[in-house]
Write a protein that holds these residues in place. Structure first.
Motif, PDB file in Angstrom:
ATOM      1  N   VAL A 143       0.843  -1.203   0.000  1.00 20.11           N
ATOM      2  CA  VAL A 143       0.000   0.000   0.000  1.00 20.11           C
ATOM      3  C   VAL A 143       0.875   1.249   0.000  1.00 20.11           C
ATOM      4  N   LEU A 144       1.954   1.246   0.779  1.00 15.11           N
ATOM      5  CA  LEU A 144       2.855   2.397   0.808  1.00 15.11           C
ATOM      6  C   LEU A 144       3.532   2.616  -0.541  1.00 15.11           C
ATOM      7  N   GLN A 145       3.808   1.547  -1.273  1.00 16.27           N
ATOM      8  CA  GLN A 145       4.365   1.709  -2.621  1.00 16.27           C
ATOM      9  C   GLN A 145       3.410   2.506  -3.507  1.00 16.27           C
ATOM     10  N   ALA A 146       2.119   2.141  -3.447  1.00 12.19           N
ATOM     11  CA  ALA A 146       1.123   2.844  -4.263  1.00 12.19           C
ATOM     12  C   ALA A 146       0.957   4.289  -3.806  1.00 12.19           C
ATOM     13  N   LEU A 147       0.964   4.506  -2.496  1.00 10.61           N
ATOM     14  CA  LEU A 147       0.831   5.871  -1.976  1.00 10.61           C
ATOM     15  C   LEU A 147       2.035   6.725  -2.371  1.00 10.61           C
ATOM     16  N   ALA A 148       3.226   6.118  -2.394  1.00 13.98           N
ATOM     17  CA  ALA A 148       4.422   6.847  -2.822  1.00 13.98           C
ATOM     18  C   ALA A 148       4.288   7.283  -4.282  1.00 13.98           C
ATOM     19  N   LEU A 149       3.863   6.369  -5.140  1.00 14.96           N
ATOM     20  CA  LEU A 149       3.722   6.695  -6.563  1.00 14.96           C
ATOM     21  C   LEU A 149       2.711   7.816  -6.775  1.00 14.96           C
ATOM     22  N   HIS A 150       1.648   7.825  -5.992  1.00  9.35           N
ATOM     23  CA  HIS A 150       0.591   8.825  -6.175  1.00  9.35           C
ATOM     24  C   HIS A 150       1.104  10.250  -5.937  1.00  9.35           C
ATOM     25  N   ILE A 151       2.102  10.396  -5.060  1.00  9.35           N
ATOM     26  CA  ILE A 151       2.652  11.745  -4.832  1.00  9.35           C
ATOM     27  C   ILE A 151       4.035  11.885  -5.473  1.00  9.35           C
ATOM     28  N   GLU A 152       4.265  11.056  -6.521  1.00 13.79           N
ATOM     29  CA  GLU A 152       5.437  11.167  -7.393  1.00 13.79           C
ATOM     30  C   GLU A 152       6.754  10.954  -6.651  1.00 13.79           C
ATOM     31  N   LEU A 153       6.714   9.992  -5.726  1.00 13.83           N
ATOM     32  CA  LEU A 153       7.930   9.497  -5.096  1.00 13.83           C
ATOM     33  C   LEU A 153       8.320   8.179  -5.754  1.00 13.83           C
ATOM     34  N   PRO A 154       9.569   7.737  -5.622  1.00 17.67           N
ATOM     35  CA  PRO A 154       9.948   6.414  -6.127  1.00 17.67           C
ATOM     36  C   PRO A 154       9.106   5.327  -5.444  1.00 17.67           C
ATOM     37  N   ILE A 155       8.842   4.246  -6.151  1.00 17.28           N
ATOM     38  CA  ILE A 155       8.004   3.171  -5.622  1.00 17.28           C
ATOM     39  C   ILE A 155       8.558   2.596  -4.321  1.00 17.28           C
ATOM     40  N   MET A 233       1.410  10.153  11.470  1.00 18.05           N
ATOM     41  CA  MET A 233       2.793  10.265  10.995  1.00 18.05           C
ATOM     42  C   MET A 233       2.843  10.473   9.481  1.00 18.05           C
ATOM     43  N   LEU A 234       1.991   9.759   8.735  1.00 20.66           N
ATOM     44  CA  LEU A 234       1.981   9.929   7.278  1.00 20.66           C
ATOM     45  C   LEU A 234       1.318  11.260   6.911  1.00 20.66           C
ATOM     46  N   GLN A 235       0.310  11.664   7.678  1.00 20.94           N
ATOM     47  CA  GLN A 235      -0.273  12.985   7.457  1.00 20.94           C
ATOM     48  C   GLN A 235       0.803  14.057   7.588  1.00 20.94           C
ATOM     49  N   ARG A 236       1.634  13.912   8.600  1.00 18.53           N
ATOM     50  CA  ARG A 236       2.711  14.884   8.835  1.00 18.53           C
ATOM     51  C   ARG A 236       3.747  14.834   7.714  1.00 18.53           C
ATOM     52  N   LEU A 237       4.179  13.605   7.349  1.00 17.52           N
ATOM     53  CA  LEU A 237       5.182  13.445   6.288  1.00 17.52           C
ATOM     54  C   LEU A 237       4.701  14.025   4.963  1.00 17.52           C
ATOM     55  N   THR A 238       3.384  13.922   4.693  1.00 16.87           N
ATOM     56  CA  THR A 238       2.844  14.395   3.415  1.00 16.87           C
ATOM     57  C   THR A 238       2.187  15.763   3.553  1.00 16.87           C
ATOM     58  N   ASN A 239       2.444  16.460   4.677  1.00 15.60           N
ATOM     59  CA  ASN A 239       1.955  17.825   4.849  1.00 15.60           C
ATOM     60  C   ASN A 239       0.438  17.912   4.642  1.00 15.60           C
ATOM     61  N   HIS A 240      -0.259  16.856   5.105  1.00 16.44           N
ATOM     62  CA  HIS A 240      -1.726  16.753   5.063  1.00 16.44           C
ATOM     63  C   HIS A 240      -2.289  16.447   3.675  1.00 16.44           C
ATOM     64  N   VAL A 241      -1.419  16.120   2.681  1.00 20.09           N
ATOM     65  CA  VAL A 241      -1.954  15.639   1.398  1.00 20.09           C
ATOM     66  C   VAL A 241      -2.772  14.375   1.651  1.00 20.09           C
ATOM     67  N   TYR A 242      -2.237  13.482   2.497  1.00 24.70           N
ATOM     68  CA  TYR A 242      -2.995  12.325   2.956  1.00 24.70           C
ATOM     69  C   TYR A 242      -3.492  12.618   4.369  1.00 24.70           C
ATOM     70  N   PRO A 243      -4.795  12.835   4.558  1.00 22.60           N
ATOM     71  CA  PRO A 243      -5.289  13.213   5.877  1.00 22.60           C
ATOM     72  C   PRO A 243      -5.484  12.011   6.802  1.00 22.60           C
ATOM     73  N   SER A 244      -5.165  12.233   8.056  1.00 20.50           N
ATOM     74  CA  SER A 244      -5.442  11.252   9.105  1.00 20.50           C
ATOM     75  C   SER A 244      -6.831  11.571   9.652  1.00 20.50           C
ATOM     76  N   ASP A 277       9.756  15.032   8.918  1.00 15.73           N
ATOM     77  CA  ASP A 277       9.608  16.338   8.269  1.00 15.73           C
ATOM     78  C   ASP A 277       8.749  16.187   7.014  1.00 15.73           C
ATOM     79  N   PRO A 278       7.880  17.160   6.710  1.00 18.55           N
ATOM     80  CA  PRO A 278       7.098  17.084   5.474  1.00 18.55           C
ATOM     81  C   PRO A 278       7.996  16.964   4.244  1.00 18.55           C
ATOM     82  N   LEU A 279       7.585  16.107   3.318  1.00 16.71           N
ATOM     83  CA  LEU A 279       8.367  15.861   2.105  1.00 16.71           C
ATOM     84  C   LEU A 279       8.315  17.080   1.193  1.00 16.71           C
ATOM     85  N   PRO A 280       9.440  17.431   0.561  1.00 16.01           N
ATOM     86  CA  PRO A 280       9.484  18.658  -0.250  1.00 16.01           C
ATOM     87  C   PRO A 280       8.385  18.724  -1.309  1.00 16.01           C
ATOM     88  N   GLN A 281       8.053  17.573  -1.940  1.00  9.59           N
ATOM     89  CA  GLN A 281       7.058  17.632  -3.017  1.00  9.59           C
ATOM     90  C   GLN A 281       5.631  17.848  -2.518  1.00  9.59           C
TER      91      GLN A 281
END
Length: 312
Positions: A143-155, A233-244, A277-281
């Protein structure tokens, strides 16, 4: 009426682009999604549930032997009415057990990941409990692989950040409710602490998710579906792009409330020293950095465990 979608994860291999788009859209809107087609053996899930039910059926005095005072419930047993949702006046109506990652006692993270407790009264717990832990850990990484791809991170972006994650399998028992008025609910409104949570056993009514419109949406699953939701934690890493998303387990009315309810969430955590820390992208003019102060996954976990009264 809106509902949280259920997607077949086999499409990640056969129809990747469309699956990633649909999964990402579900998480951006709801913070939750059902995942089916995951391939986890039903016999493993059934065996684990039988072991968990046997565990909670042990006499209270026996279970309390496996409660480690001052350990925040990191391993072993946490008694009924101990955990309290943040800002709630009443404790949750549940008892639970924690199974964590098995690592070598010489490992760099050993101090933060104590050994598991395997009670001799339930010999099947180790085989089925840890077997389910490993299966959900693998599914969570997909699931994290798919979530990474959705925000244009490496798989494989998350792989070296979770392979020794301080993840927890938490078999839960909500005992039958007492007669009359009950001031507290089985699990008060809360958000999860970790990266993502995989919930096995949302087939019984009670789980509800707070929608963007302020309405509570009930979630129940069918077939082999596992509910997977975003944690803080993922909400924080993605700066709320993925909401908790806030969720709760409410008390069912009538006869259903006189029966035990069991569920098994798997809380997938990053390695303890990962910096959240929130991811730059995910930082844009429209979505500026919400978390300028750095914190590690371990320190964040400790902070949150104090808030829910699992540690002092």
């Amino acid at each position: 009426m809106k509902h949280v979608p259920t997607l077949d994860i086999r499409r990640f291999d056969t129809d990747r682009e469309a699956f990633v788009a649909e999964l990402g859209a579900a998480y951006r809107e709801f913070g939750f999604c059902g995942i089916r087609g995951h391939g986890i053996d039903p016999a493993l899930i059934d065996g684990a549930y039988q072991a968990f039910q046997a565990l909670f059926a042990l006499p209270d005095a026996v279970k309390r032997q496996y409660h480690l005072s001052g350990a925040g419930g990191a391993r072993g047993y946490t008694p009924f009415k101990v955990e309290t949702a943040k800002d709630s006046r009443h404790p949750d109506l549940k008892e639970f057990w924690h199974i964590g990652r098995e690592i070598d006692r010489g490992h760099v993270y050993a101090e933060r990941m104590p050994p598991n407790i395997w009670p001799p009264e339930v010999p099947a717990l180790r085989e089925y409990g840890y077997g389910l832990y490993q299966a959900l850990d693998q599914l969570g990484r997909r699931v994290l692989q798919a979530l990474a791809l959705h925000i244009e991170l490496p798989i494989d972006f998350f792989e070296d950040k979770v392979q020794f994650g301080n993840s927890i399998l938490r078999p839960l028992h909500y005992p039958p409710l007492p007669e009359g008025e009950v001031p507290n609910v089985r699990a008060g409104a809360h958000e999860d602490i970790n990266l993502i949570t995989l919930l096995v056993g949302a087939s019984a009514a009670g789980l509800e998710v707070l929608g963007r419109d302020g309405e509570w949406l009930p979630i129940t699953t069918q077939g082999d579906a596992i509910v997977v939701n975003i944690g803080d934690m993922l909400q924080r890493l993605t700066n709320h792009v993925y909401p908790s998303t806030t969720h709760r387990v409410v008390n069912p009315p009538g006869e259903a409330g006189r029966q035990s309810r069991y569920s098994v969430p798997f809380f997938l955590h990053p390695n303890p020293d990962v910096v959240l820390d929130p991811l730059p992208q995910t930082i844009t003019a429209d979505n500026p950095n919400r978390y300028p102060e750095s914190i590690t996954a371990h320190d964040y976990l400790m902070q949150r465990l104090r808030e829910i009264k699992l540690i002092a």
